[in-house]
Design a protein around this motif. Structure first.
Motif, PDB file in Angstrom:
ATOM      1  N   ASN A  26       0.859  -1.181   0.000  1.00  7.63           N
ATOM      2  CA  ASN A  26       0.000   0.000   0.000  1.00  7.63           C
ATOM      3  C   ASN A  26       0.902   1.239   0.000  1.00  7.63           C
ATOM      4  OD1 ASN A  26      -2.024   1.873   0.309  1.00  7.63           O
ATOM      5  ND2 ASN A  26      -2.636   1.209   2.346  1.00  7.63           N
ATOM      6  N   SER A  28       2.612   4.860   0.420  1.00  6.41           N
ATOM      7  CA  SER A  28       2.560   5.831   1.513  1.00  6.41           C
ATOM      8  C   SER A  28       2.015   7.173   1.018  1.00  6.41           C
ATOM      9  CB  SER A  28       3.965   6.050   2.078  1.00  6.41           C
ATOM     10  OG  SER A  28       4.769   6.726   1.120  1.00  6.41           O
ATOM     11  N   GLU A  29       1.691   8.040   1.975  1.00  7.72           N
ATOM     12  CA  GLU A  29       1.220   9.380   1.626  1.00  7.72           C
ATOM     13  C   GLU A  29       2.308  10.153   0.884  1.00  7.72           C
ATOM     14  OE1 GLU A  29      -0.575  13.443   3.664  1.00  7.72           O
ATOM     15  OE2 GLU A  29      -0.234  11.687   4.914  1.00  7.72           O
ATOM     16  N   VAL A  94      -6.596  11.768   3.271  1.00 14.22           N
ATOM     17  CA  VAL A  94      -6.175  10.381   3.083  1.00 14.22           C
ATOM     18  C   VAL A  94      -7.051   9.469   3.931  1.00 14.22           C
ATOM     19  CG1 VAL A  94      -4.263   8.746   3.265  1.00 14.22           C
ATOM     20  CG2 VAL A  94      -3.791  11.153   2.772  1.00 14.22           C
ATOM     21  N   ASN A  96      -6.946   5.564   4.838  1.00 15.11           N
ATOM     22  CA  ASN A  96      -6.138   4.355   4.717  1.00 15.11           C
ATOM     23  C   ASN A  96      -6.973   3.149   5.137  1.00 15.11           C
ATOM     24  OD1 ASN A  96      -4.237   2.357   4.676  1.00 15.11           O
ATOM     25  ND2 ASN A  96      -2.717   3.498   5.828  1.00 15.11           N
ATOM     26  N   SER A 101      -5.382   2.718  -0.158  1.00 12.48           N
ATOM     27  CA  SER A 101      -5.681   4.044   0.394  1.00 12.48           C
ATOM     28  C   SER A 101      -6.455   4.843  -0.634  1.00 12.48           C
ATOM     29  CB  SER A 101      -4.387   4.792   0.750  1.00 12.48           C
ATOM     30  OG  SER A 101      -3.720   4.132   1.803  1.00 12.48           O
ATOM     31  N   TYR A 103      -7.226   8.737  -1.725  1.00 11.76           N
ATOM     32  CA  TYR A 103      -6.764  10.110  -1.598  1.00 11.76           C
ATOM     33  C   TYR A 103      -7.764  11.019  -2.306  1.00 11.76           C
ATOM     34  CZ  TYR A 103      -2.413   7.680  -0.589  1.00 11.76           C
ATOM     35  OH  TYR A 103      -1.469   6.859  -0.060  1.00 11.76           O
TER      36      TYR A 103
END
Length: 127
Positions: A26, A28-29, A94, A96, A101, A103
């Motif tokens: 997954n 990340s931001e 976001v 998750n 995720s 966005y």
């Protein structure tokens, strides 16, 4: 119909392995912000001449400035990448869900939704 126990355990095992794989990959931001920056640059710079033409015609921006901005769009965005990424971060929500995720980015009155899954990003078009 009787389902044999080894088949059920096999299906559960495969499901768990897929879930674990998706959870580990997954994005990340920060990876999303990098993706959003590149996408913004790719989408904005080709459209910038039309945007600037409208601004020049309404005398919101002087002509000499539009020529410079047209020629330097990508360079300017790269030079202010940190500020642009902060702007994107502040305007992105976001959610998750471990395996993926979601966005949601609000830019200038438009919403952009992107799913991050398996180290990939898929932008969902707005209707």
């Amino acid at each position: 119909m009787v389902v044999k126990r080894p088949i059920v355990l096999g299906i559960l095992g495969v499901g768990a392995a897929v879930g674990l794989g998706l959870g580990l990959t997954n994005p990340s931001e920060q990876e999303f912000i990098g993706f959003a920056f590149v996408t913004l640059r790719q989408e904005l710079c080709p459209r910038l001449p039309d945007i600037l033409k409208e601004a020049t015609e309404s005398q919101e921006i002087p002509q000499f400035l539009t020529t410079y901005l047209n020629q330097s769009c990508s360079d300017i965005l790269t030079a202010i990448r940190g500020t642009t990424e902060d702007f994107l971060r502040r305007n992105t929500r976001v959610q998750n869900y471990v395996l993926f995720s979601l966005y949601t980015t609000d830019l200038f009155g438009s919403k952009y939704r992107t799913i991050g899954i398996a180290r990939q990003f898929i932008t969902i078009p707005e209707k």
